[in-house]
Enzyme design. Structure first.
Site, PDB file in Angstrom:
ATOM      1  N   ARG A 221       0.858  -1.173   0.000  1.00 57.96           N
ATOM      2  CA  ARG A 221       0.000   0.000   0.000  1.00 57.96           C
ATOM      3  C   ARG A 221       0.902   1.233   0.000  1.00 57.96           C
ATOM      4  O   ARG A 221       1.979   1.239   0.610  1.00 57.96           O
ATOM      5  CB  ARG A 221      -0.928   0.041   1.221  1.00 57.96           C
ATOM      6  CG  ARG A 221      -2.071  -0.966   1.185  1.00 57.96           C
ATOM      7  CD  ARG A 221      -3.095  -0.613   0.123  1.00 57.96           C
ATOM      8  NE  ARG A 221      -4.286  -1.449   0.181  1.00 57.96           N
ATOM      9  CZ  ARG A 221      -4.470  -2.553  -0.518  1.00 57.96           C
ATOM     10  NH1 ARG A 221      -3.499  -2.985  -1.320  1.00 57.96           N
ATOM     11  NH2 ARG A 221      -5.588  -3.236  -0.435  1.00 57.96           N
ATOM     12  N   GLU A 250      -2.902   8.090  -4.083  1.00 59.81           N
ATOM     13  CA  GLU A 250      -3.286   7.184  -5.156  1.00 59.81           C
ATOM     14  C   GLU A 250      -4.732   7.469  -5.549  1.00 59.81           C
ATOM     15  O   GLU A 250      -5.590   7.518  -4.658  1.00 59.81           O
ATOM     16  CB  GLU A 250      -3.135   5.731  -4.697  1.00 59.81           C
ATOM     17  CG  GLU A 250      -3.344   4.725  -5.818  1.00 59.81           C
ATOM     18  CD  GLU A 250      -3.058   3.288  -5.391  1.00 59.81           C
ATOM     19  OE1 GLU A 250      -3.962   2.461  -5.561  1.00 59.81           O
ATOM     20  OE2 GLU A 250      -1.945   3.020  -4.886  1.00 59.81           O
ATOM     21  N   HIS A 269      -1.189   0.337  -9.948  1.00 56.86           N
ATOM     22  CA  HIS A 269      -1.875  -0.607  -9.058  1.00 56.86           C
ATOM     23  C   HIS A 269      -2.544  -1.725  -9.858  1.00 56.86           C
ATOM     24  O   HIS A 269      -3.754  -1.957  -9.740  1.00 56.86           O
ATOM     25  CB  HIS A 269      -2.915   0.115  -8.190  1.00 56.86           C
ATOM     26  CG  HIS A 269      -3.218  -0.630  -6.914  1.00 56.86           C
ATOM     27  ND1 HIS A 269      -3.624  -0.005  -5.754  1.00 56.86           N
ATOM     28  CD2 HIS A 269      -3.176  -1.955  -6.616  1.00 56.86           C
ATOM     29  CE1 HIS A 269      -3.828  -0.916  -4.804  1.00 56.86           C
ATOM     30  NE2 HIS A 269      -3.561  -2.100  -5.312  1.00 56.86           N
TER      31      HIS A 269
END
Length: 308
Positions: A221, A250, A269
């Site tokens: 993360r 993000e 991602h």
């Protein structure tokens, strides 16, 4: 594993054929929520029921990272919760090795080049053969990386919360010794869960400990890395580079420095491409429904105290 009964499972928020097959293959039967003793949930916390029937004893969540579920205060101690931790490990592990190879081999800058710069790039191309890679947070995904790194001739140092030896790693340490690994390893892969304790696990001090040619990979993360500190380290070239599939913030905004730094490689991602997720999750669900039917311990149990 013999089935001792046929558990009633609700699949939500909508029908999914792959997950339905997984539930049935595990020995369960699909039922409406009000008749369920277990729930397999494909959606996010925003679509989750405000209240579950008292008969529901187990909830299967669709993701490995479940910080959003804790933030929404949905995970309780009234029933068993399981995540998808480990379900996507092969795909994410493959992407992590790809990112590190791209960094070590200088692929990012070469791919952006518009002229033949062999003499310049040749001095920046390294190898994983003989390298030491530290995996910080060596759970299911980290364990799936180990044979891949070993195939390239690299050895792995593993960090876990408990320090229990990880098969295939030449050494395993507990999380209190992470700083030591940042100094010892040639490269670092971040694979730890996102919790309050792991926020900015990679800060300016950790980056300062890294070797000058070391690359850091993050497939966990974005919150685990202090982005501002990372940008400074990349600009000052105190580390080799960073290869990130997750960022903070993000999505990474247009114009952010990480997009243009030559020693940064960014993927949006997609270590878990959506096309492969249903099948991987369905197999995880099948295994857990089978275990639930037989009264066996479930895979990827959520620890409410640890937050993952």
């Amino acid at each position: 594993m013999p089935h001792t009964r046929v558990p009633a499972i609700h699949l939500g928020p909508e029908y999914d054929p792959a997950l339905a097959r997984g539930i049935e293959a595990g020995g369960g039967r699909l039922v409406p929520l009000e008749e369920a003793e277990a729930v397999v949930w494909k959606g996010g916390p925003d679509s989750f029921p405000e209240r579950l029937p008292d008969a529901v004893r187990w909830v299967q969540l669709p993701s490995a990272g479940i910080e959003r579920w804790f933030a929404a205060s949905l995970i309780d101690d009234d029933r068993v919760w399981t995540s998808a931790a480990g379900a996507y490990a092969p795909s994410v592990a493959e992407h992590a090795v790809l990112l590190l190879l791209a960094g070590v081999r200088g692929l990012g800058e070469q791919a952006r080049a518009t002229s033949w710069r062999k003499a310049e790039f040749e001095t920046r191309v390294g190898t994983l053969h003989g390298a030491t890679v530290a995996i910080i947070g060596c759970g299911g995904i980290g364990r799936a990386m180990i044979p891949l790194f070993r195939a390239f001739g690299a050895q792995v140092l593993a960090s876990t919360r408990s320090g229990t030896p990880v098969p295939g790693a030449v050494e395993t340490v507990d999380a209190s010794r992470n700083a030591e690994l940042f100094s010892r390893a040639d490269h670092i892969v971040i694979a730890a869960p996102a919790t309050a304790d792991t926020a900015h696990l990679v800060d300016a001090d950790a980056l300062a400990r890294m070797k000058p040619a070391a690359w850091i990979v993050n497939i966990a993360r974005g919150s685990l890395i202090d982005t501002d500190a990372l940008v400074r380290a990349l600009r000052e070239e105190t580390i080799g580079g960073a290869a990130l599939d997750v960022t903070d913030p993000e999505p990474l905004p247009d114009g952010h420095p990480l997009w243009s730094l030559p020693n940064a490689v960014i993927t949006p991602h997609l270590a878990n491409p959506s096309g492969g997720l249903p099948g991987l999750l369905a197999e995880h669900v099948r295994a857990n429904v089978e275990r639930f039917a037989a009264g066996e311990p479930l895979l990827a149990l959520v620890d409410t105290e640890r937050g993952y």
